[in-house]
Enzyme design. Structure first.
Site, mmCIF file in Angstrom:
data_model
loop_
_atom_site.group_PDB
_atom_site.id
_atom_site.type_symbol
_atom_site.label_atom_id
_atom_site.label_comp_id
_atom_site.label_asym_id
_atom_site.label_seq_id
_atom_site.Cartn_x
_atom_site.Cartn_y
_atom_site.Cartn_z
ATOM 1 C CD GLU A 30 -0.884 3.912 1.274
ATOM 2 O OE1 GLU A 30 -0.093 4.189 0.348
ATOM 3 O OE2 GLU A 30 -2.090 3.811 1.112
ATOM 4 C CG HIS A 31 4.206 3.811 4.543
ATOM 5 N ND1 HIS A 31 5.167 4.783 4.387
ATOM 6 C CD2 HIS A 31 3.061 4.451 4.871
ATOM 7 C CE1 HIS A 31 4.630 5.977 4.624
ATOM 8 N NE2 HIS A 31 3.342 5.801 4.900
ATOM 9 C CB THR A 32 4.142 -2.470 0.966
ATOM 10 O OG1 THR A 32 3.230 -1.883 0.028
ATOM 11 C CG2 THR A 32 3.375 -2.902 2.196
ATOM 12 C CB SER A 64 2.762 26.129 -13.295
ATOM 13 O OG SER A 64 1.627 25.565 -12.654
ATOM 14 C CB SER A 116 0.810 10.772 -6.282
ATOM 15 O OG SER A 116 2.192 10.594 -6.505
ATOM 16 C CB SER A 117 0.084 16.731 -7.614
ATOM 17 O OG SER A 117 0.778 17.153 -6.452
ATOM 18 C CB SER A 118 5.267 15.107 -6.797
ATOM 19 O OG SER A 118 5.048 13.895 -6.108
ATOM 20 C CG ASP A 162 3.158 7.874 -5.268
ATOM 21 O OD1 ASP A 162 2.478 6.910 -4.882
ATOM 22 O OD2 ASP A 162 3.509 8.799 -4.517
ATOM 23 C CE1 TYR A 214 6.807 7.914 1.789
ATOM 24 C CE2 TYR A 214 9.189 7.886 1.593
ATOM 25 C CZ TYR A 214 7.957 7.468 1.157
ATOM 26 O OH TYR A 214 7.855 6.601 0.103
#
Length: 370
Positions: A30-32, A64, A116-118, A162, A214
């Site tokens: 994570e965050h790598t 949508s 991570s729907s985006s 993602d 972030y």
């Protein structure tokens, strides 16, 4: 398929292509990703389906199923707002290779859960346009284009993880990805044969990375790398010496990133050796580092992880960007009811909103449905 029915109702004809791309859970790492490091995500069964027909003009018509009754007609890319920015950003990055299109979207990624729907939205649309226009882009090229859409058009400085997971994952596998070289390989993640399940614990605390936290973490990492004279924190080889040169938050961020990269490699080694039941300790260590060194957890995430382990999980950690969203727990199948009860009771005791539980399996990446 209801997205096809919605497309026909709105646009008067069937779509020329229907593509689906999944969300993801990050097993560890994570965050790598934006530190040129290693990650190990797997695709989840929930995702976004895009039904698309190209247009000869530059107009983009969007609907949508998650925003019923609303059809957007955009004559220019700068008109996009909200969720439409992720779609229009893909068109923007493709430039003159595509014109406009009619697009219908249907997503079932649990909103706000950090799955991570985006990226699923971007990759589904990019994959459909690549197919329809015979652009010949590889899955990694589609992932990079989708990341660029989110970075440059939406304004979210996310790493590549993602989108790469959504585009490249294989069913029953986790994706070991080197975020610098973009080399990857799918590692078998066979939980069922070991009597295990990966339980997603949605804290129901919605997060918004674009609120600045972030971006702040990313800036801290980049500043630390400059002070250490390395291209990225991934390049730190002597952690003790590095930490002597840093102070405060930059010192803590560096400690997390360097040790998290080691944890990813160690966990991949365990999976390749078939020691699936042994990965829990690395998950626990990852969460503690994210809590204490990277400071991106939340009270709900911390309670979820602690209660899951207390209830019988072999390991648990927050997943995703943090500040809310979901935790994951590696749970023996027979202990699932106990883990869910222990977590639910702990949330009630703290006065938190009741969590949602989603047992996840490793699903396929982006693929054409019709």
């Amino acid at each position: 398929m209801r997205v096809v029915e919605a497309f026909r109702a709105a646009f008067g004809a069937s779509p020329e292509a229907v593509w689906r791309a999944p969300g993801r859970v990050n097993l560890i790492g994570e965050h790598t990703d934006y530190n040129d490091g290693f990650v190990l995500p797997f695709a989840v069964p929930w995702g976004v389906t895009a039904a698309v027909t190209p247009r000869a003009d530059r107009t983009i018509r969007l609907l949508s199923l998650q925003s019923p009754g609303e059809t957007l007609t955009l004559a220019g890319h700068d008109e996009a707002r909200g969720w439409a920015r992720y779609v229009v950003g893909v068109f923007e990055m493709l430039g003159d290779r595509v014109a406009g299109a009619d697009v219908a979207i249907d997503g079932d990624v649990p909103a706000g859960a950090g799955l991570s729907s985006s990226a699923a939205l971007e990759v589904s649309v990019a994959s459909a346009l690549n197919d329809l226009h015979d652009l010949g882009m590889t899955p990694m090229e589609l992932a990079l284009l989708s990341q660029k859409a989110e970075n440059d058009f939406v304004g979210m400085p996310c790493g590549i993880m993602d989108q790469a997971a959504s585009a490249l994952c294989e069913e029953g596998h986790a994706l070991f990805l080197d975020c610098r070289s973009l080399g990857s390989r799918n590692i078998p993640l066979d939980l069922a044969s070991h009597g295990l399940s990966m339980l997603i614990i949605d804290t129901q605390v919605h997060h918004e990375h674009a609120n600045g936290e972030y971006a702040k973490r990313r800036a801290e990492c980049e500043s630390a790398a400059r002070k250490l004279g390395v291209p990225a924190l991934r390049d730190v080889t002597d952690l003790a010496a590095a930490l002597e040169q840093l102070q405060g938050d930059e010192r803590k961020r560096t400690m997390h990133v360097v040790t998290e990269n080691h944890r990813v490699e160690a966990l991949v080694g365990l999976l390749r050796a078939g020691a699936v039941t042994e990965i829990g300790a690395l998950m626990n260590a990852s969460h503690l580092s994210l809590r204490d060194q990277y400071e991106v957890t939340s009270p709900e995430l911390d309670v979820a992880v602690e209660a899951a382990v207390k209830g019988g999980a072999r390991g648990a950690r927050m997943t995703g960007g943090g500040f809310g969203g979901s935790a994951i727990a590696l749970v023996p199948v027979e202990r699932l009811p106990e883990v869910e009860k222990t977590v639910s009771d702990a949330f009630a005791e703290h006065g938190f909103q009741a969590p949602r539980f989603l047992p996840a399996t490793a699903a396929p990446g982006a693929h054409r449905l019709a």
